[in-house]
Design a protein around this motif. Sequence first.
Motif, mmCIF file in Angstrom:
data_model
loop_
_atom_site.group_PDB
_atom_site.id
_atom_site.type_symbol
_atom_site.label_atom_id
_atom_site.label_comp_id
_atom_site.label_asym_id
_atom_site.label_seq_id
_atom_site.Cartn_x
_atom_site.Cartn_y
_atom_site.Cartn_z
ATOM 1 N N ILE A 1 -0.089 0.636 -10.538
ATOM 2 C CA ILE A 1 -0.074 -0.735 -11.092
ATOM 3 C C ILE A 1 0.249 -1.733 -9.994
ATOM 4 C CG2 ILE A 1 1.137 -2.280 -12.678
ATOM 5 C CD1 ILE A 1 1.483 0.159 -14.543
ATOM 6 N N ALA A 2 1.262 -1.406 -9.160
ATOM 7 C CA ALA A 2 1.637 -2.300 -8.069
ATOM 8 C C ALA A 2 0.472 -2.473 -7.100
ATOM 9 C CB ALA A 2 2.852 -1.750 -7.337
ATOM 10 N N ARG A 3 -0.247 -1.387 -6.818
ATOM 11 C CA ARG A 3 -1.376 -1.455 -5.883
ATOM 12 C C ARG A 3 -2.475 -2.365 -6.392
ATOM 13 N NH1 ARG A 3 -5.804 2.262 -4.939
ATOM 14 N NH2 ARG A 3 -4.962 3.645 -6.528
ATOM 15 N N VAL B 1 8.185 -13.442 -2.274
ATOM 16 C CA VAL B 1 9.262 -12.438 -2.310
ATOM 17 C C VAL B 1 8.884 -11.303 -3.265
ATOM 18 C CG1 VAL B 1 11.644 -12.009 -3.029
ATOM 19 C CG2 VAL B 1 11.101 -14.016 -1.640
ATOM 20 N N ALA B 2 8.336 -11.667 -4.437
ATOM 21 C CA ALA B 2 7.921 -10.650 -5.408
ATOM 22 C C ALA B 2 6.823 -9.762 -4.824
ATOM 23 C CB ALA B 2 7.428 -11.325 -6.685
ATOM 24 N N LEU B 3 5.872 -10.371 -4.126
ATOM 25 C CA LEU B 3 4.808 -9.582 -3.492
ATOM 26 C C LEU B 3 5.371 -8.678 -2.401
ATOM 27 C CD1 LEU B 3 1.874 -12.164 -3.202
ATOM 28 C CD2 LEU B 3 1.882 -10.052 -4.532
ATOM 29 N N LEU C 1 6.561 -3.267 -0.494
ATOM 30 C CA LEU C 1 7.530 -2.274 -0.024
ATOM 31 C C LEU C 1 7.566 -1.067 -0.958
ATOM 32 C CD1 LEU C 1 10.482 -4.565 1.138
ATOM 33 C CD2 LEU C 1 9.030 -3.115 2.583
ATOM 34 N N PHE C 2 7.425 -1.319 -2.264
ATOM 35 C CA PHE C 2 7.366 -0.216 -3.229
ATOM 36 C C PHE C 2 6.134 0.647 -2.970
ATOM 37 C CE2 PHE C 2 6.044 1.489 -7.387
ATOM 38 C CZ PHE C 2 7.186 2.212 -7.721
ATOM 39 N N ILE C 3 5.003 -0.001 -2.685
ATOM 40 C CA ILE C 3 3.767 0.744 -2.393
ATOM 41 C C ILE C 3 3.935 1.548 -1.101
ATOM 42 C CG2 ILE C 3 1.314 0.528 -1.829
ATOM 43 C CD1 ILE C 3 1.321 -2.052 -3.528
ATOM 44 N N ILE C 4 4.565 0.931 -0.079
ATOM 45 C CA ILE C 4 4.794 1.646 1.182
ATOM 46 C C ILE C 4 5.644 2.889 0.935
ATOM 47 C CG2 ILE C 4 6.019 1.503 3.398
ATOM 48 C CD1 ILE C 4 5.099 -1.409 3.588
#
Length: 382
Positions: free
Chosen positions: A23-25, A148-150, A155-158
């Motif tokens: 979802i983040a991606r 900031v949200a992006l 960072l979550f995707i990384i």
Amino acid sequence: MNTATSQPKLKTGTPPMLWAARIARFLVGGIFIFSGLIKLNDPVGTQIKFEEYFEVFAQDVPLLHNFFMGLVPFTLAMSVLFCAAEIILGVALLVSYKPKVTTWLLFFLIVFFTFLTFYSAYFNRVTDCGCFGDAIKLKPWTSFYKDVALTILILFIIGHRNRIKPRKTGWVVVLTTVLTLGLGIYAIQFLPPLDLLPYAVGKSIPAQMKPSEPLRYTYVMEKNGKTKTFDQYPTDTTYKFKEMALVNENAKPKITDYRVWNDALEGDFTQQTFTGSKLFVIVKSTKDIDSGSIPAIRSLVNDLQGSSVETYILTSVSDDEINAFRTEYQLPVKHYKVDGTVLKTIMRSNPGTWLLKDGTVRGKWHYNTTPNADEVKRLLND
């Protein structure tokens, strides 16, 4: 004796964290593609934002003044490359092309944008970052919180990049690169394909100079150490005024700085531009003008002589400079002054032509597509 062997249980379903990473991606990729497309539709607009930032940095960091001002001539190329990078990296993320490299490049890009939006918000400089071009206007702190949200999402995707299976989708990225660069070059050579500015074809200038509905305010008043908010200014004189706030922000006029004048002629000429048919030759600067475009404009002006279409030059340069320009290029038409920022908003090319009929924009042309007199008359009669 039970000789049956127990079978290991098979794991079924997709782990929640993998779903979250997916979802983040898709969210990050979609936002970057949208943001890049909106800005690449109008790379000159993004160029103007880069120029504003570099001029501000040159003022705020005197030690690096020459460095930042030295970047100004390259801002148009930077605009195209940065906007194209947003789209290309967004597509690469969605199609899982080299996910490790892609996510890190996105991280460095969003860190750069986050710094710009923080600087804008904290120091109240360049109050419109242009994150989504002219399609969506965000306040400085809103732009910063968005970045900031992006950053957090990237960072979550990384952190879950090893869960993204690389795919052989290089051809998609190559095709995206060709198309995005082509869009940027087209917009520079022929004006934005989608004009989102208030001076676009079909827009009424005088109508946009008025609020779309009566402006409504709230009034914060103080009495006996207590504050109270009113929809109407209170008649009770014992209340002390503290502040007022606009309620219907969207009702504000879209155009607030359009003014046309010439001190040597009739003075203010703003309202006269809204009557009849008028063709304006926009000259933002005479120093970097494309001289090869003038013959077509001169031919158009000459062919409209004696018709109902009045022709004028709108410029922000000095009278001496524009008079020398008119003489050199044989353009015997009156000139009027308009603020330089307004001219940049009206026209993304230098020079360009802009056609009004009773204050409504009927045509707008880059110098590469200057119309002939017949086309102008046809547009006015349609």
